[in-house]
Structures are given as structure tokens and as C-alpha cells.
Design a protein around this motif. Sequence first.
Motif, PDB file in Angstrom:
ATOM      1  N   PHE A 345      -0.770  -7.521  31.444  1.00  0.00           N
ATOM      2  CA  PHE A 345      -0.729  -9.255  31.803  1.00  0.00           C
ATOM      3  C   PHE A 345      -0.051 -10.285  33.044  1.00  0.00           C
ATOM      4  O   PHE A 345       0.393  -9.034  33.542  1.00  0.00           O
ATOM      5  CB  PHE A 345      -0.116 -10.059  30.372  1.00  0.00           C
ATOM      6  N   THR A 346      -0.584 -11.125  33.305  1.00  0.00           N
ATOM      7  CA  THR A 346       0.217 -11.340  34.148  1.00  0.00           C
ATOM      8  C   THR A 346       1.363 -12.252  33.620  1.00  0.00           C
ATOM      9  O   THR A 346       1.165 -12.985  33.085  1.00  0.00           O
ATOM     10  CB  THR A 346      -0.503 -12.235  35.098  1.00  0.00           C
ATOM     11  N   ILE A 347       1.985 -13.366  35.178  1.00  0.00           N
ATOM     12  CA  ILE A 347       2.888 -14.249  34.638  1.00  0.00           C
ATOM     13  C   ILE A 347       2.167 -15.508  34.345  1.00  0.00           C
ATOM     14  O   ILE A 347       2.650 -16.373  34.046  1.00  0.00           O
ATOM     15  CB  ILE A 347       3.953 -14.258  36.387  1.00  0.00           C
ATOM     16  N   HIS A 348       1.042 -15.618  35.111  1.00  0.00           N
ATOM     17  CA  HIS A 348       0.802 -16.451  35.108  1.00  0.00           C
ATOM     18  C   HIS A 348       0.349 -17.294  33.610  1.00  0.00           C
ATOM     19  O   HIS A 348      -0.603 -18.011  32.500  1.00  0.00           O
ATOM     20  CB  HIS A 348      -0.950 -16.792  36.104  1.00  0.00           C
ATOM     21  N   ASP A 349      -0.005 -15.641  32.789  1.00  0.00           N
ATOM     22  CA  ASP A 349      -0.371 -15.452  31.710  1.00  0.00           C
ATOM     23  C   ASP A 349       0.115 -16.330  30.204  1.00  0.00           C
ATOM     24  O   ASP A 349       0.243 -16.397  29.567  1.00  0.00           O
ATOM     25  CB  ASP A 349      -0.983 -14.789  31.099  1.00  0.00           C
ATOM     26  N   PHE A 350       1.717 -16.733  31.194  1.00  0.00           N
ATOM     27  CA  PHE A 350       2.317 -16.848  29.554  1.00  0.00           C
ATOM     28  C   PHE A 350       2.534 -18.447  29.320  1.00  0.00           C
ATOM     29  O   PHE A 350       2.309 -19.045  28.710  1.00  0.00           O
ATOM     30  CB  PHE A 350       4.313 -16.888  31.016  1.00  0.00           C
ATOM     31  N   ARG A 351       1.816 -19.796  30.146  1.00  0.00           N
ATOM     32  CA  ARG A 351       0.958 -20.964  30.250  1.00  0.00           C
ATOM     33  C   ARG A 351       0.284 -20.752  29.131  1.00  0.00           C
ATOM     34  O   ARG A 351       0.069 -21.505  28.351  1.00  0.00           O
ATOM     35  CB  ARG A 351       0.347 -21.393  31.625  1.00  0.00           C
ATOM     36  N   ARG A 352      -0.973 -20.180  29.227  1.00  0.00           N
ATOM     37  CA  ARG A 352      -2.026 -19.563  28.111  1.00  0.00           C
ATOM     38  C   ARG A 352      -1.075 -18.879  26.915  1.00  0.00           C
ATOM     39  O   ARG A 352      -1.901 -19.405  25.977  1.00  0.00           O
ATOM     40  CB  ARG A 352      -3.117 -18.637  28.587  1.00  0.00           C
ATOM     41  N   THR A 353      -0.448 -18.431  27.031  1.00  0.00           N
ATOM     42  CA  THR A 353       0.268 -17.939  26.078  1.00  0.00           C
ATOM     43  C   THR A 353       0.869 -19.068  25.359  1.00  0.00           C
ATOM     44  O   THR A 353       0.449 -19.637  23.524  1.00  0.00           O
ATOM     45  CB  THR A 353       1.465 -16.702  25.808  1.00  0.00           C
ATOM     46  N   ALA A 354       1.529 -19.931  25.656  1.00  0.00           N
ATOM     47  CA  ALA A 354       2.506 -20.656  25.063  1.00  0.00           C
ATOM     48  C   ALA A 354       1.253 -22.079  24.748  1.00  0.00           C
ATOM     49  O   ALA A 354       1.722 -22.275  23.573  1.00  0.00           O
ATOM     50  CB  ALA A 354       3.020 -20.903  26.660  1.00  0.00           C
ATOM     51  N   ARG A 355       0.256 -22.119  25.526  1.00  0.00           N
ATOM     52  CA  ARG A 355      -0.614 -23.651  25.064  1.00  0.00           C
ATOM     53  C   ARG A 355      -1.606 -22.556  23.527  1.00  0.00           C
ATOM     54  O   ARG A 355      -2.251 -23.465  23.088  1.00  0.00           O
ATOM     55  CB  ARG A 355      -2.006 -23.364  26.071  1.00  0.00           C
ATOM     56  N   THR A 356      -1.939 -21.481  23.889  1.00  0.00           N
ATOM     57  CA  THR A 356      -2.333 -20.664  22.200  1.00  0.00           C
ATOM     58  C   THR A 356      -1.545 -20.674  21.018  1.00  0.00           C
ATOM     59  O   THR A 356      -1.969 -21.378  19.354  1.00  0.00           O
ATOM     60  CB  THR A 356      -2.519 -19.047  22.682  1.00  0.00           C
ATOM     61  N   HIS A 357      -0.260 -20.791  21.177  1.00  0.00           N
ATOM     62  CA  HIS A 357       1.250 -20.961  20.145  1.00  0.00           C
ATOM     63  C   HIS A 357       1.588 -22.118  19.482  1.00  0.00           C
ATOM     64  O   HIS A 357       1.297 -22.329  18.625  1.00  0.00           O
ATOM     65  CB  HIS A 357       2.127 -19.859  20.891  1.00  0.00           C
ATOM     66  N   LEU A 358       1.392 -22.957  20.907  1.00  0.00           N
ATOM     67  CA  LEU A 358       1.293 -24.462  20.088  1.00  0.00           C
ATOM     68  C   LEU A 358      -0.015 -24.816  19.612  1.00  0.00           C
ATOM     69  O   LEU A 358       0.476 -25.743  18.585  1.00  0.00           O
ATOM     70  CB  LEU A 358       1.841 -25.242  21.440  1.00  0.00           C
ATOM     71  N   ALA A 359      -1.180 -24.075  19.842  1.00  0.00           N
ATOM     72  CA  ALA A 359      -2.290 -24.373  18.754  1.00  0.00           C
ATOM     73  C   ALA A 359      -2.103 -23.980  17.667  1.00  0.00           C
ATOM     74  O   ALA A 359      -2.205 -24.680  16.180  1.00  0.00           O
ATOM     75  CB  ALA A 359      -3.571 -24.095  19.939  1.00  0.00           C
ATOM     76  N   ALA A 360      -1.432 -23.010  17.440  1.00  0.00           N
ATOM     77  CA  ALA A 360      -1.365 -22.385  16.128  1.00  0.00           C
ATOM     78  C   ALA A 360      -0.422 -23.319  15.159  1.00  0.00           C
ATOM     79  O   ALA A 360      -0.086 -22.833  14.076  1.00  0.00           O
ATOM     80  CB  ALA A 360      -0.657 -20.543  16.752  1.00  0.00           C
ATOM     81  N   LEU A 361       0.796 -23.667  16.086  1.00  0.00           N
ATOM     82  CA  LEU A 361       1.378 -24.413  15.464  1.00  0.00           C
ATOM     83  C   LEU A 361       1.165 -26.254  15.171  1.00  0.00           C
ATOM     84  O   LEU A 361       1.654 -26.771  14.470  1.00  0.00           O
ATOM     85  CB  LEU A 361       2.991 -24.660  16.100  1.00  0.00           C
ATOM     86  N   GLY A 362      -0.239 -26.531  15.024  1.00  0.00           N
ATOM     87  CA  GLY A 362      -0.991 -27.089  15.186  1.00  0.00           C
ATOM     88  C   GLY A 362      -0.384 -28.529  16.256  1.00  0.00           C
ATOM     89  O   GLY A 362      -0.999 -29.222  15.519  1.00  0.00           O
ATOM     90  N   VAL A 363       0.054 -28.789  16.565  1.00  0.00           N
ATOM     91  CA  VAL A 363      -0.182 -29.304  17.780  1.00  0.00           C
ATOM     92  C   VAL A 363      -0.994 -30.003  18.307  1.00  0.00           C
ATOM     93  O   VAL A 363      -2.449 -29.117  19.047  1.00  0.00           O
ATOM     94  CB  VAL A 363       0.659 -28.971  19.679  1.00  0.00           C
ATOM     95  N   ASP A 364      -1.094 -31.089  18.619  1.00  0.00           N
ATOM     96  CA  ASP A 364      -1.925 -32.098  19.064  1.00  0.00           C
ATOM     97  C   ASP A 364      -2.918 -31.710  19.736  1.00  0.00           C
ATOM     98  O   ASP A 364      -1.792 -31.318  21.255  1.00  0.00           O
ATOM     99  CB  ASP A 364      -2.309 -33.432  18.741  1.00  0.00           C
ATOM    100  N   PRO A 365      -3.967 -31.418  20.679  1.00  0.00           N
ATOM    101  CA  PRO A 365      -4.906 -30.682  21.885  1.00  0.00           C
ATOM    102  C   PRO A 365      -4.076 -31.868  22.868  1.00  0.00           C
ATOM    103  O   PRO A 365      -3.471 -31.266  24.438  1.00  0.00           O
ATOM    104  CB  PRO A 365      -6.290 -30.837  21.851  1.00  0.00           C
ATOM    105  N   PHE A 366      -3.808 -32.768  22.586  1.00  0.00           N
ATOM    106  CA  PHE A 366      -3.388 -33.983  23.627  1.00  0.00           C
ATOM    107  C   PHE A 366      -2.188 -33.538  24.053  1.00  0.00           C
ATOM    108  O   PHE A 366      -1.398 -33.583  25.471  1.00  0.00           O
ATOM    109  CB  PHE A 366      -3.524 -35.589  23.214  1.00  0.00           C
ATOM    110  N   VAL A 367      -1.495 -33.482  22.823  1.00  0.00           N
ATOM    111  CA  VAL A 367      -0.126 -33.444  23.382  1.00  0.00           C
ATOM    112  C   VAL A 367       0.244 -32.114  24.021  1.00  0.00           C
ATOM    113  O   VAL A 367       1.034 -31.882  24.838  1.00  0.00           O
ATOM    114  CB  VAL A 367       1.177 -33.006  21.714  1.00  0.00           C
TER     115      VAL A 367
END
Length: 428
Positions: A345-367
Amino acid sequence: MGKLTDIQIRAWIKANERFEQRGDGDGLCLCFRENYAVPVWKFRYRFAGKQRIVILGSYSVLSLADARKTAKELSARVALGHDVAGEKQERKKAAIAKIEAEKNAVTVAQLCDEFFERIILPTWKHSDIVRRRIENDIKPCIGKMKAEDVKPRDVDDMLQTIVKRGAPTIANDVLRWTKRIFDFAVKRHVVIYNPASAFDPSDAGGKEESRDRWLTREEIIQLFQVMREMLGTFSVENLYAVRLLLLLAVRKEELIAAPWSEFDLDNAVWHLPAERTKTSSAIDIPLPPLALETLKELHRLANGRICVFPARKAQHRMIPHIDLNTLNAAMAKHIRPRLKDVPNFTIHDFRRTARTHLAALGVDPFVAERCLNHKIKGVEGIYNRHDYFDERKAALNEWANLLKALEEGKPDYNVIPMKKAKKGNTAT
């Protein structure tokens, strides 16, 4: 007067007997003027009806026998129609011109520096990205070469060196910048053609595919476990940088180069200005308690310096923050080798990691998209100027709670999906 002898010449030198010319025959003569330290050999001849003279050298470096041999060779060339004195002058001029050309030649390193100063610095917000490619990849391979001497094979060797170390994406970046640098050189008449012009990504790192790598809960747990185990060789500042990159989903350069003046720790907000974002969009980032705790500790470690991650070495005084490659290098050297069972993995993958876990937490896609400071596409993006600050604050707080649990080695942290946020009002 007959042929010269070494005994005669040494006697004249010893007696300091000065003379303009004493011949040996076949055009060879010896001159011992008042201003000469030692006698000098000359070759005299006529060319096109004019007297011509060639200085062969001093008696101290050219013996009588060698002088005769040289005079004989020159006499033969004259007989064939050569103006040996003129040829010598031409060779001297060519040698001087070559020395001047060498002295004034532009090296690739100098070309890169001028390109960076004239083209990149005035227009690029994150100029360190380009500087890193120049300093780490281009200069070590071809920096010492004269720009005009660089051939396509030199460019190919440079690209293959990068590919062989397992960095195809960097090879593509280096190719792009090498092309631009030599285009700049062509415009300035430093080189006649661009030695990188015939290359495309297939000659470097190949076609770049969109990445889809993100870190699972178990992988995040392993990552922080290894970072804690390596504290000492892997600094606590590096660990905090990884935590904040995962937690706030910002780009590496936005965090690494951040000055403390952008942070309002009392109100738990990071005011990230437009000139330091990739999208040229300013954003106020809410800081969860875990982020505040981390930043306050970094503020203590900074000890009054202006950046969140101040430069650690004296030679980097010109840049107040650590080099953008510092965290990458530390991860590659100390952390990745201990995560053998974790896919790369790369450091840039951390943003995708956060985005994926936010989705799993039920965060609205816009948010979630606004948490990453992504622009909203289409008509919605044009008319909706609501920044979802409160919704982003709630989302990042939930993500912070999960991340803290994972740092503590708790993969079964109970996730209660958030209610979908209502879209904000459209701007007037």
C-alpha cells in the motif's frame, strides 16, 4: 655552420650565450633570445612565397634528435602542399574553442535547476513534488552530463533503473518531466532535439491503472502495532503523521507542509487555505478529539517552530518542514518489511481507506466526499455551496472513534451506521 651538437648547445647555455638563430639544416634552427630561459626549436619554411615559422618546443623538452625528426616530418608535409604553421594555429584555435565550450556547457543538473526556478516555482503550489523527481531520479542518473550529450539510450537507462527498483509510476513521472525539461532546453537553444521525445509510458512504467487499495481493520491494527514496536527508529512524529493522514483524509503534502498558523486548536478547526489544496478550494476541517490530542503533542514537540512537522536536519533549513519524501522513506525502510503478510500500500491509499470506512459507518456520500475535499460533480456541485461542516464533524468523530479502537487492537468495535444526512441548502 655545420650540424648542431648537444655538446655545443649545452656549452652555449652554460656560457649564457644569446643568439637569434643557429641552423641545423632542413629548416630546423635553434633560438636563444635574452628573454628565453632555455633555447627554443623552430622550423622555418616558405609557403606561397612567404616565410613561415613553427615553434616546435624548448630544448629542455625536445632533444636534438627529436627536433630533427619532427622537422623532417614537417618538411615532408610542406612538400605535399600543407601549410603546417597554419594548421597548428587552427588546432590551437579549435582546442581553445573546445575548452570554452566545455566551460560554458549546460549540464542536465543546471538545466533542471533553471527549469524548476523559471517554470515550476512560479506556477506550482506543490513544487516539492517536481523537485523530488529531479533530485532523487533525474540528477543521480544524468545530472552530470552535458545536456547536449544526452542520448535516448541515456534516458532509457534512467527509466529502467527506476522500473527495476519497483517504482513504475515514478518512472512515468520522470519520463513526463524529462520531456518537459528538454522541451524547455530546445526553446532556449541549449539542445537541438529532445532525447526523450520518442518515449511513451510503455517504455517506462506502462499504463497506470486506477488504484483501489485500502486498508482493512485488521491491516490498520497491524500497521499501528508495527509502528509502535519500531518507535525509536520510526519516530513518534511519523506515527502521528500516519494517524492524522488516516483520520483527516487529507493529502500528504497538505499535512506535511502545514504551518501552525492554519490551526485553531481552541475551536478544533484546521483552516486549510485554497493555495495549499490540489483543488484550489479552501476548507475548514473539523478536528475530532483524537486529532486534537495528536496535534497538541506535535505542538509540544515542535518547540516553537512554525510547522507541524518541522525540518529535522540542519541542511534543510531553507524548507521549514520535513521533506515530502521523509514519511515514504521511513515507511519503506522500517515498517513495510515487517508487514510481509499485508499487500503493498502507499500513503496515498490512506485517503481511500478513510473514504471506505466512512462509507461503512453510514456516512452520506456527499458528506464523505467533502471530508476528502472533493468537489461535488454536476449541477449539484454548481449550485450547492453548503459545506456540510457539522455533518463532516460528526462523521470524522465516528471515524476517529473507530480508528482509536483499531490502534488499541480492537477489531470488533461496534459500528452503528449513521443516519443519512440531509443535503444542505443551495447557495443563493
